[in-house]
Write a protein that holds these residues in place. Structure first.
Motif, PDB file in Angstrom:
ATOM      1  N   VAL A  60      -1.084   5.699 -13.979  1.00  0.00           N
ATOM      2  CA  VAL A  60      -1.331   6.513 -12.781  1.00  0.00           C
ATOM      3  C   VAL A  60      -0.812   5.855 -11.506  1.00  0.00           C
ATOM      4  O   VAL A  60      -1.216   6.237 -10.406  1.00  0.00           O
ATOM      5  CB  VAL A  60      -2.841   6.805 -12.617  1.00  0.00           C
ATOM      6  CG1 VAL A  60      -3.334   7.700 -13.732  1.00  0.00           C
ATOM      7  CG2 VAL A  60      -3.658   5.518 -12.566  1.00  0.00           C
ATOM      8  N   PHE A  61       0.055   4.852 -11.630  1.00  0.00           N
ATOM      9  CA  PHE A  61       0.450   4.178 -10.377  1.00  0.00           C
ATOM     10  C   PHE A  61       1.836   4.575  -9.866  1.00  0.00           C
ATOM     11  O   PHE A  61       2.399   3.918  -9.011  1.00  0.00           O
ATOM     12  CB  PHE A  61       0.235   2.662 -10.444  1.00  0.00           C
ATOM     13  CG  PHE A  61       1.110   1.808 -11.332  1.00  0.00           C
ATOM     14  CD1 PHE A  61       2.311   2.259 -11.848  1.00  0.00           C
ATOM     15  CD2 PHE A  61       0.728   0.493 -11.602  1.00  0.00           C
ATOM     16  CE1 PHE A  61       3.114   1.447 -12.623  1.00  0.00           C
ATOM     17  CE2 PHE A  61       1.519  -0.333 -12.378  1.00  0.00           C
ATOM     18  CZ  PHE A  61       2.713   0.156 -12.891  1.00  0.00           C
ATOM     19  N   THR A  62       2.363   5.670 -10.388  1.00  0.00           N
ATOM     20  CA  THR A  62       3.684   6.124  -9.951  1.00  0.00           C
ATOM     21  C   THR A  62       3.559   7.517  -9.354  1.00  0.00           C
ATOM     22  O   THR A  62       3.186   8.449 -10.076  1.00  0.00           O
ATOM     23  CB  THR A  62       4.638   6.147 -11.162  1.00  0.00           C
ATOM     24  OG1 THR A  62       4.569   4.878 -11.797  1.00  0.00           O
ATOM     25  CG2 THR A  62       6.047   6.435 -10.755  1.00  0.00           C
ATOM     26  N   ASN A  63       3.809   7.669  -8.072  1.00  0.00           N
ATOM     27  CA  ASN A  63       3.542   8.979  -7.465  1.00  0.00           C
ATOM     28  C   ASN A  63       4.525  10.058  -7.950  1.00  0.00           C
ATOM     29  O   ASN A  63       4.224  11.242  -7.883  1.00  0.00           O
ATOM     30  CB  ASN A  63       3.436   8.905  -5.930  1.00  0.00           C
ATOM     31  CG  ASN A  63       4.753   8.623  -5.222  1.00  0.00           C
ATOM     32  OD1 ASN A  63       5.807   8.508  -5.847  1.00  0.00           O
ATOM     33  ND2 ASN A  63       4.681   8.496  -3.900  1.00  0.00           N
ATOM     34  N   ASP A  66       0.811  -1.228   0.000  1.00  0.00           N
ATOM     35  CA  ASP A  66       0.000   0.000   0.000  1.00  0.00           C
ATOM     36  C   ASP A  66       0.839   1.271   0.000  1.00  0.00           C
ATOM     37  O   ASP A  66       0.307   2.370  -0.121  1.00  0.00           O
ATOM     38  CB  ASP A  66      -0.936   0.029   1.214  1.00  0.00           C
ATOM     39  CG  ASP A  66      -2.013  -1.038   1.087  1.00  0.00           C
ATOM     40  OD1 ASP A  66      -2.103  -1.652   0.005  1.00  0.00           O
ATOM     41  OD2 ASP A  66      -2.759  -1.264   2.054  1.00  0.00           O
ATOM     42  N   LEU A  67       2.145   1.156   0.208  1.00  0.00           N
ATOM     43  CA  LEU A  67       2.995   2.355   0.196  1.00  0.00           C
ATOM     44  C   LEU A  67       4.166   2.129  -0.756  1.00  0.00           C
ATOM     45  O   LEU A  67       5.325   2.131  -0.349  1.00  0.00           O
ATOM     46  CB  LEU A  67       3.520   2.670   1.605  1.00  0.00           C
ATOM     47  CG  LEU A  67       2.570   3.352   2.583  1.00  0.00           C
ATOM     48  CD1 LEU A  67       3.257   3.600   3.914  1.00  0.00           C
ATOM     49  CD2 LEU A  67       2.028   4.666   2.053  1.00  0.00           C
ATOM     50  N   GLN A  68       3.827   1.911  -2.009  1.00  0.00           N
ATOM     51  CA  GLN A  68       4.882   1.692  -2.998  1.00  0.00           C
ATOM     52  C   GLN A  68       4.652   2.590  -4.193  1.00  0.00           C
ATOM     53  O   GLN A  68       3.520   2.928  -4.518  1.00  0.00           O
ATOM     54  CB  GLN A  68       4.841   0.237  -3.493  1.00  0.00           C
ATOM     55  CG  GLN A  68       5.625  -0.717  -2.646  1.00  0.00           C
ATOM     56  CD  GLN A  68       5.596  -2.135  -3.180  1.00  0.00           C
ATOM     57  OE1 GLN A  68       5.735  -3.069  -2.426  1.00  0.00           O
ATOM     58  NE2 GLN A  68       5.413  -2.308  -4.462  1.00  0.00           N
ATOM     59  N   SER A  69       5.714   2.940  -4.860  1.00  0.00           N
ATOM     60  CA  SER A  69       5.616   3.620  -6.142  1.00  0.00           C
ATOM     61  C   SER A  69       6.719   3.079  -7.052  1.00  0.00           C
ATOM     62  O   SER A  69       7.890   3.205  -6.689  1.00  0.00           O
ATOM     63  CB  SER A  69       5.770   5.127  -5.979  1.00  0.00           C
ATOM     64  OG  SER A  69       5.766   5.747  -7.244  1.00  0.00           O
ATOM     65  N   PRO A  70       6.384   2.473  -8.185  1.00  0.00           N
ATOM     66  CA  PRO A  70       5.053   2.148  -8.670  1.00  0.00           C
ATOM     67  C   PRO A  70       4.265   1.320  -7.637  1.00  0.00           C
ATOM     68  O   PRO A  70       4.845   0.573  -6.857  1.00  0.00           O
ATOM     69  CB  PRO A  70       5.311   1.335  -9.925  1.00  0.00           C
ATOM     70  CG  PRO A  70       6.645   1.773 -10.401  1.00  0.00           C
ATOM     71  CD  PRO A  70       7.425   2.092  -9.165  1.00  0.00           C
TER      72      PRO A  70
END
Ligand code: SF4
Length: 496
Positions: free
Chosen positions: A421-424, A359-363
């Motif tokens: 949209v999955f990379t902050n 839940d706290l990853q990027s990607p």
């Protein structure tokens, strides 16, 4: 009296940008932590806490090492500024960036099998719709289990986790037995290290099940919401004895499997908000060395019971901070108890490695780290995505077992749309946020709460929660060095 320099959007003359103070700026982001301190952080999470105004000074080149040499060398050693245009240690910075993102090297590890939707509890915040009968319609079929294992074995990751969820997973114990035996054989053929987890409320546990869990080295994850008056209110079942059954089940598991082979998770209902201390005391009483203070998920049934399940993120944050203060206090009195969410963020702050919390990853963790095979053969990007599907929202459906190939599931149109949209690093709001490296991206939550996967950070609950928790952790460390020592003991495992 000096007149303040007039602000202007125009470029200044060349001299202004010359290296008069003999340092260059490296890419960094910044945020005020409290009235007196600001945080400067770079792309690998190195940070410096400095007096308010430091960013302004170093950007305008009015900061010199003669003003504050300790701070100056902190900024150099943490890659915020550099004495050379290209820092001598640039290869180190690159290697550390690759290390932070190395969870991408191996791809999906966690494969969740929703083995049944049946359950004998009716928790008011339950995120999936429950059914009590009709095994055939609501248990995963043997052929879908085989197809799921086939897909799982195609993951490039040599370390695979197979997790069984429900409903109440143990109501389909025959299917779990079948799946574990098939997966062990397949793992030998495909040369994978496989581990197993069963998520269960422990109500159906018996000696036969415990023997099987023990023989196959399976981890047990259960739910404990707090003492009986909270747990039984949240987790309804016939006889209103969920708490008693859970504690009995935990003890049976510990006796048979060992103390650390069973873990517990709590969910914060509206009622729980008033009782952080009692919940933490219950975890201590039951011999747990950790607790994860988790908010309710805004999915599925949870949102249909607003009286019991709806609260604002600010209310959760108040509960969380109260709980964390109590846990710190307990640590200072000699009790050993860790808050898991803080511990995950602190590892991201202090450690060079990826921490493997989806839940706290990027990607984001979805697809890259986790995939869900539902009881009906549908495949979803995350557990939350399948909960949306239970309410007829199939936005995150990636395919179907037995029909779609590995490539169609993991690299198909839906997966590609999510990957936009999955990379902050590339999301408005996150791209210039000082906490970017410590945080993550959650397109499913954005979609569920704001109607699109991209999300709008100023009103986003994922952002509000994480920004305030991360800021609060830094503030606690600034306020009291003992807090920092306790936090570091949590992530290193060394006791104080
Ligand atoms: S979600 Fe919020 S706290 Fe997290 S990186 Fe984005 S802007 Fe920062």
């Amino acid at each position: 009296m000096n007149t303040p320099e007039k602000l202007s959007r125009k470029f200044k003359d060349e001299n202004y940008y010359s290296n008069s103070n003999k340092y260059f700026l490296l890419p960094f982001r910044f945020l005020r932590i409290n009235q007196d301190h600001e945080l400067l952080a770079n792309d690998i999470g190195d940070f410096v806490i400095a007096p308010v105004g430091t960013v302004n000074k170093i950007v305008s080149k009015t900061f010199s090492k003669y003003d504050n040499s300790e701070l100056y060398y902190d900024l150099i050693s943490n890659f915020i500024i550099s004495e050379n245009q290209v820092p001598d240690l640039l290869p180190i910075l690159e290697a550390r960036y690759r290390t932070k993102k190395s969870f991408l090297d191996t791809f999906t590890s966690l494969h969740i099998f929703v083995i049944t939707l049946r359950c004998e509890h009716s928790c008011h915040y339950c995120q999936v719709s429950r059914v009590t009968e009709n095994r055939d319609a609501f248990d995963m079929s043997f052929s879908d289990i085989d197809e799921g294992i086939k897909i799982m074995m195609q993951s490039p990751n040599p370390e695979i986790t197979m997790e069984f969820q429900g409903g109440e997973a143990l109501l389909a114990f025959d299917k779990i037995q079948y799946a574990v035996n098939r997966a062990i054989t397949a793992a030998q053929v495909f040369n994978k290290n496989i581990s197993f987890v069963i998520c269960t409320n422990l109500a159906p546990i018996n000696d036969e099940i415990l023997d099987f869990i023990d023989e196959n080295n399976i981890l047990v994850s259960t739910s404990l919401d707090g003492p009986d008056f909270i747990h039984n209110k949240n987790r309804r079942r016939p006889g209103n004895n969920s708490y008693e059954i859970t504690i009995d089940g935990i003890n049976k598991c510990r006796n048979k499997l060992g103390h650390d082979r069973v873990s517990a998770l709590m969910t914060t209902s509206t009622f729980s908000l008033q009782h952080p201390e009692e919940i933490i005391d219950e975890y201590l009483k039951q011999g747990f060395g950790n607790i994860f203070l988790r908010p309710i998920s805004p999915y599925g049934f949870a949102k249909y019971n607003p009286k019991k399940n709806h609260y604002f993120v600010e209310e959760f944050l108040e509960f969380y901070k109260k709980g964390l203060a109590y846990i710190l206090d307990l640590n200072k009195k000699g009790h050993s108890i860790v808050e898991d969410y803080a511990s995950i963020i602190l590892k991201k702050i202090f450690m060079p490695f990826p921490i493997g919390y989806v839940d706290l990853q990027s990607p984001a963790g979805l697809i890259n780290s986790v995939i869900v095979f539902n009881y009906d053969g549908n495949i979803y990007a995350t557990d939350e995505a399948r909960m949306l599907a239970e309410n007829n929202d199939f936005t995150f459906k990636l395919g179907k077992l037995g029909i779609n190939s590995y490539n169609e599931i993991f690299y198909g149109d839906t997966a590609l749309a999510i990957s936009d949209v999955f990379t902050n690093e590339s999301l408005a709001g996150c791209s210039d946020c000082a906490f970017q490296t410590y945080c993550g991206a959650d397109p499913v939550l954005n979609h569920a709460t704001q109607g699109d996967m991209y999300g709008f950070r100023p009103t986003n609950i994922f952002c509000k929660k994480n920004k305030e928790i991360i800021r609060h952790l830094f503030e606690l460390m600034i306020e009291d060095k003992n807090n920092e020592r306790i936090f570091k003991s949590w992530i290193t495992g060394y006791t104080l």
